[in-house]
Design a protein around this motif. Structure first.
Motif, PDB file in Angstrom:
ATOM      1  N   ILE A 647     -28.618 -80.614 -53.553  1.00  0.00           N
ATOM      2  CA  ILE A 647     -27.342 -80.607 -52.733  1.00  0.00           C
ATOM      3  C   ILE A 647     -28.404 -80.854 -51.525  1.00  0.00           C
ATOM      4  O   ILE A 647     -29.009 -80.771 -51.148  1.00  0.00           O
ATOM      5  N   ASP A 648     -27.377 -82.568 -51.416  1.00  0.00           N
ATOM      6  CA  ASP A 648     -27.811 -83.598 -50.868  1.00  0.00           C
ATOM      7  C   ASP A 648     -27.497 -83.423 -49.625  1.00  0.00           C
ATOM      8  O   ASP A 648     -26.571 -82.716 -48.954  1.00  0.00           O
ATOM      9  N   PRO A 649     -29.160 -83.072 -48.326  1.00  0.00           N
ATOM     10  CA  PRO A 649     -28.706 -83.019 -47.014  1.00  0.00           C
ATOM     11  C   PRO A 649     -27.772 -83.840 -46.075  1.00  0.00           C
ATOM     12  O   PRO A 649     -26.940 -84.020 -45.250  1.00  0.00           O
ATOM     13  N   GLN A 650     -27.983 -85.467 -46.803  1.00  0.00           N
ATOM     14  CA  GLN A 650     -26.885 -86.291 -46.308  1.00  0.00           C
ATOM     15  C   GLN A 650     -25.651 -85.630 -46.410  1.00  0.00           C
ATOM     16  O   GLN A 650     -24.606 -86.849 -46.294  1.00  0.00           O
ATOM     17  N   ASN A 651     -25.200 -85.028 -47.107  1.00  0.00           N
ATOM     18  CA  ASN A 651     -23.767 -85.016 -47.022  1.00  0.00           C
ATOM     19  C   ASN A 651     -22.806 -83.614 -46.978  1.00  0.00           C
ATOM     20  O   ASN A 651     -22.077 -83.477 -46.947  1.00  0.00           O
ATOM     21  N   TYR A 652     -23.718 -83.357 -45.460  1.00  0.00           N
ATOM     22  CA  TYR A 652     -23.538 -81.605 -45.095  1.00  0.00           C
ATOM     23  C   TYR A 652     -23.895 -82.359 -43.744  1.00  0.00           C
ATOM     24  O   TYR A 652     -23.450 -82.238 -42.252  1.00  0.00           O
ATOM     25  N   LEU A 653     -24.900 -83.062 -42.660  1.00  0.00           N
ATOM     26  CA  LEU A 653     -25.719 -83.782 -41.446  1.00  0.00           C
ATOM     27  C   LEU A 653     -24.681 -84.002 -41.269  1.00  0.00           C
ATOM     28  O   LEU A 653     -24.957 -83.279 -39.500  1.00  0.00           O
ATOM     29  N   PRO A 654     -24.476 -84.778 -41.474  1.00  0.00           N
ATOM     30  CA  PRO A 654     -23.162 -85.979 -40.808  1.00  0.00           C
ATOM     31  C   PRO A 654     -22.216 -84.669 -39.735  1.00  0.00           C
ATOM     32  O   PRO A 654     -21.930 -85.280 -38.326  1.00  0.00           O
ATOM     33  N   GLN A 655     -21.632 -84.081 -40.420  1.00  0.00           N
ATOM     34  CA  GLN A 655     -20.624 -83.646 -39.822  1.00  0.00           C
ATOM     35  C   GLN A 655     -20.907 -81.761 -39.351  1.00  0.00           C
ATOM     36  O   GLN A 655     -20.397 -82.103 -38.513  1.00  0.00           O
ATOM     37  N   PHE A 656     -21.741 -81.188 -39.928  1.00  0.00           N
ATOM     38  CA  PHE A 656     -23.334 -80.473 -39.024  1.00  0.00           C
ATOM     39  C   PHE A 656     -23.121 -81.010 -37.610  1.00  0.00           C
ATOM     40  O   PHE A 656     -22.250 -80.510 -36.845  1.00  0.00           O
ATOM     41  N   LEU A 657     -23.124 -82.867 -37.442  1.00  0.00           N
ATOM     42  CA  LEU A 657     -23.839 -82.916 -35.981  1.00  0.00           C
ATOM     43  C   LEU A 657     -22.841 -83.141 -34.908  1.00  0.00           C
ATOM     44  O   LEU A 657     -23.060 -82.982 -34.108  1.00  0.00           O
ATOM     45  N   GLY A 658     -21.535 -83.600 -35.915  1.00  0.00           N
ATOM     46  CA  GLY A 658     -20.912 -83.720 -35.619  1.00  0.00           C
ATOM     47  C   GLY A 658     -19.805 -83.120 -34.920  1.00  0.00           C
ATOM     48  O   GLY A 658     -19.069 -83.037 -33.653  1.00  0.00           O
ATOM     49  N   LEU A 659     -19.960 -81.575 -35.189  1.00  0.00           N
ATOM     50  CA  LEU A 659     -19.642 -80.548 -35.201  1.00  0.00           C
ATOM     51  C   LEU A 659     -19.667 -80.551 -33.730  1.00  0.00           C
ATOM     52  O   LEU A 659     -20.073 -79.048 -32.900  1.00  0.00           O
TER      53      LEU A 659
END
Length: 881
Positions: A647-659
């Motif tokens: 579960i690669d954090p780079q697949n989720y964290l950009p969207q998290f920061l964007g929100l």
């Protein structure tokens, strides 16, 4: 090398030239060659296991490598250890980890038998520009707010969460100020706390109130509605707690999808079963939230506690040992020594209990939920493991020194450690002055380490790993009275046993000796007594010492871990049982009315990061941390509230920061702290993101491979920028690949470019492991300077050349050969700030018709990435390698 040897010998099977003929033809005089001593000279690339090991290096390990005063070394070692913790998951080192300090320690642990002058060329992954604060964030300790902290914040008890009026921003710095002693500037802490958007008494904006579970139990059967957290489950229901008490929700025949940590409301008419109140399967269960729930430390129960429970039931979290008997859907646990009680594991989930445990001794941990048939202690289990995971203390105590793991109950303690028993014997755990008295008689411990012998008995030394497993109780045996004869006899045959003796107390500094009248040699010695154990006023008086004899020192002192020291003739202060926070709360039913109702407020676990700036705790700028709600919103990461290799954090964290930061500007940076499962455990990690071209992008830190040489000197392994490569001649030599790379270079850059399409038709031999453009042999790991061999291989190139001219050509080409060898072996080596010279030592066979090997050296400067320059006139003959 073995591959080549097998290939050559196969030639004889195929009817080709034999191995012996080939050697005689091409390496005449081979058997007469001088064979130098095999010197440790390795190229080594760090593996995943190596990074894992390095991440666990301790502060003391690093301090031993440093110079300076103790305070300076300690401060530096702390920073290095902090940086190293991330190595296991990152698989690279950073400047903060100081590789040139750490790698000598790595060498000493892995090549213990190396001799002086040994060299290792270590290749490791390195991120030269990794921000140090990311490693510090990943190594941050976690502080969880306690009930006392919440009471301090609110000024009243029973409100265990923060709200908008008692915000984390205002409250947490004050909590940390009182909780963290002697913080260091730049120190990070992750704070865990409960939070509600609603103030106490608001009921989350609703007027609904709920019955307290403690009152429901006291009042007896009736219609109630409660709200609490699921703390344990089984096939037919679950146990729910609201902090006042816990109650069983029995849902036989109805599916139960609740899990530990679920917040639920339960409404129904309670009944009694097994001597306890419960909600039946007609009750209405509604899930209203989720929170993290950690099981408490269980109380350790033996036969006496199990028997006592039959007449005084309540919900308690316990651990007990017995023999598991599985019969159909029945899982009973027979308790040794119990007069009547039998453990009963109720309705375990399918697959929860390994069927192979049938008939074995097991450790059962879970909640007591009543009694059946006047003898079964019903248990809703949270864990069942084989007792065989641990060594028996009685066996370890008489065995040779070795590595063991035991589990037992503390039966006595002193300032330097404690005595442990599991019923099979006793063993001392000596923790030295570092022991902080955190444990007490009755505590159940696991101890792992390498045993040593002291005072005639085996013990676990202070390097051992000690873990609290449970709280429980311990009943002292009857003390064996020791007279003068028994004291003297003990010197010859020491053993751990509970004793009592009387004599004159002599106190001198930290020494507490007891002279027993009539002894020939023996003297009683009260070892490291706990504070207030020995009244100084007893000095010079007759006293009675009760405690455990734990060996002999100086051939005369009977070492004693005392549990009581009293004036002779007075009543003993030894209690029949010692306990640690163990108070059975018997659940007797009375018919008193409900005493109160409490408004419920839903809470959630949240985390925050704080840093100490030298004077106060503050929320660091440009740092954020993921909370359980964030993982849940992401989908798959919410399963266990973490990321992992799958579960690669780079697949989720950009969207998290964007929100989270919709108005970010170009160039903004943000560090994200999150949970990461590395295959063994869930750890903290921290990554940096940069807002670029309208999106958050992982701030990639290019990983480079650094190759450095380390040498074993008189004072241990040290970084050695001058890389020495010793090419030991002879078959099966460790340096075979250097010559093979040279041969391959000749094939690709000389033979093939000249139109040669088959090995053996040009400079490279048909076997592909020797060339005669430079004379390099990957078969013998040397250079062959016999003109006859060069001409035999490539008559077209050398046939008409006089031997002296060909020999001159060999020497002319030799520096170039070594240059290509280095370029092929180290194509990615980086240019260092410190000038680096590569020194090669090698052998040449057949010089001027000699049948011996002579040794030479040459030097090359590293002038660029994978680029080398020959140091003029550095080619010289040496006496040996």
């Amino acid at each position: 090398m073995k591959k080549h040897l097998i290939y050559l010998c196969m030639a004889s099977v195929l009817g080709l030239t034999s191995c012996e003929d080939f050697n005689d033809k091409h390496f005449d005089g081979l058997d007469d060659m001088t064979k130098p001593e095999n010197v440790l000279n390795k190229d080594y690339t760090l593996t995943a296991d190596d990074y894992s090991a390095i991440s666990g290096y301790k502060e003391a390990d690093i301090m031993a490598l440093l110079t300076g005063d103790e305070a300076t070394k300690k401060e530096k070692a702390e920073k290095i250890v902090t940086a190293l913790k991330a190595a296991k998951s990152n698989q690279y080192l950073t400047p903060a980890a100081e590789p040139r300090t750490v790698l000598p320690l790595f060498m000493s642990k892995n090549w213990k038998t190396a001799s002086l002058g040994a060299t290792i060329r270590a290749s490791y992954n390195y991120v030269p520009n990794a921000p140090a604060y990311l490693a510090e964030l990943a190594a941050a300790d976690t502080y969880e707010l306690t009930a006392a902290d919440y009471e301090t914040i609110w000024g009243i008890p029973d409100v265990s969460y923060l709200t908008p009026s008692k915000s984390p921003e205002k409250s947490l710095p004050k909590v940390l100020e009182g909780a963290i002693e002697n913080p260091v500037t730049g120190e990070y802490v992750v704070v865990s706390y409960k939070y509600s958007a609603n103030e106490p008494g608001s009921g989350g904006g609703e007027e609904e109130t709920f019955d307290k579970i403690g009152d429901v139990i006291t009042a007896g059967p009736g219609n109630y509605k409660v709200k609490g957290t699921v703390i344990a489950t089984y096939k037919n229901g679950f146990l729910v707690s609201d902090g006042t008490a816990s109650i069983l929700v029995y849902l036989e025949g109805k599916p139960s999808n609740n899990a530990i940590g679920d917040i639920v409301t339960v409404e129904g008419t309670t009944t009694e079963f097994g001597g306890m109140s419960q909600f039946p399967n007609t009750s209405v269960v509604t899930k209203v939230g989720v929170e993290e729930y950690t099981q408490p430390v269980p109380s350790q129960w033996g036969a006496a506690e199990m028997d006592a429970y039959l007449t005084g039931v309540s919900v308690q979290y316990i651990s007990y040992v017995g023999t598991l008997s599985i019969s159909g859907s029945y899982y009973n646990v027979n308790i040794e020594g119990a007069a009547k009680a039998i453990g009963s594991i109720k309705y375990p989930a399918d697959g929860f209990i390994d069927a192979s445990l049938n008939g074995q001794k097991v450790i059962v941990t879970g909640y007591t939920i009543g009694v059946s048939s006047s003898k079964y202690v019903n248990t809703m289990v949270t864990d069942v493991v084989a007792l065989s995971h641990y060594d028996e203390i009685g066996t370890v105590a008489v065995a040779e020194a070795g590595e063991y793991t035991v589990r037992g109950t503390i039966c006595a303690e002193y300032k330097q450690g404690f005595l442990l028993t599991d019923g099979t014997g006793y063993i001392l755990t000596f923790l030295g002055s570092s022991y902080d008295g955190a444990y007490s008689a009755g505590d159940v411990m696991t101890v792992s380490g390498t045993t040593t012998k002291y005072s005639g008995l085996m013990q676990f030394p202070k390097e051992s790993t000690v873990t609290l497993a449970a709280h429980g109780s311990y009943s002292y045996p009857t003390a064996a009275s020791m007279d003068a004869a028994a004291m003297d006899a003990y010197l010859a045959a020491p053993e751990v046993k509970f004793v009592s003796y009387t004599g004159t107390l002599s106190i001198s500094g930290n020494y507490y000796n007891v002279n027993v009248a009539g002894t020939t040699t023996a003297i009683g010695s009260i070892q490291y007594p706990l504070s207030d154990m020995v009244d100084p006023a007893l000095n010079g008086q007759e006293v009675t010492v009760t405690g455990f004899a734990i060996g002999v020192s100086s051939n005369k002192y009977v070492n004693t871990m005392a549990v009581s020291v009293t004036a002779a003739g007075s009543s003993s202060s030894v209690a029949l049982a010692a306990s640690a926070d163990y108070v059975p709360a018997l659940n007797k039913f009375s018919r008193s009315p409900l005493s109160s109702r409490a408004a419920a407020v839903a809470t959630e676990i949240q985390y925050a990061v704080y840093v100490y700036d030298g004077s106060a705790w503050k929320a660091p700028e440009k740092v954020t941390i993921l909370n359980p709600a964030d993982y849940k919103a992401m989908g798959e990461p919410g399963t266990h509230n973490n990321f992992s290799s799958s579960i690669d954090p780079q697949n989720y964290l950009p969207q998290f920061l964007g929100l989270k930061y919709p108005y970010a500007q170009a160039g903004d940076t943000m560090a994200v702290v999150y949970n990461y499962y590395n295959g063994d455990a869930t750890v903290l990690k921290a990554d940096e993101y940069v807002f670029t071209a309208g999106a958050w992008t992982y701030n990639t830190q290019p990983v480079t491979v650094v190759t450095e040489q380390y040498a074993l000197a008189e004072n241990g392994w040290v970084f050695s920028p001058d890389v020495t490569i010793t090419l030991v001649p002879g078959r099966n030599a460790e340096t075979n690949h250097y010559f093979q790379k040279l041969t391959d270079w000749v094939w690709e850059n000389i033979d093939q470019k000249e139109g040669v399409t088959e090995k053996g038709k040009g400079y490279v031999t048909s076997y592909g492991n020797n060339d005669y453009y430079y004379g390099g042999s990957a078969y013998q790991n040397n250079f062959d300077f016999r003109p006859s061999a060069w001409k035999a291989q490539n008559e077209k190139a050398y046939g008409e050349m006089p031997d002296e001219d060909l020999t001159a050509l060999m020497w002319e080409r030799l520096p170039e050969a070594l240059l290509h060898m280095l370029e092929c072996a180290y194509p990615d080596v980086q240019l260092e700030d410190v000038p680096v010279t590569y020194v090669l030592k090698f052998g040449i066979y057949g010089i001027e018709g000699s049948s011996a090997t002579k040794y030479y050296t040459a030097r090359y400067k590293l002038t660029g990435k994978g680029e080398f320059t020959y140091v003029e006139d550095s080619l010289k003959e040496i006496s040996s390698l």
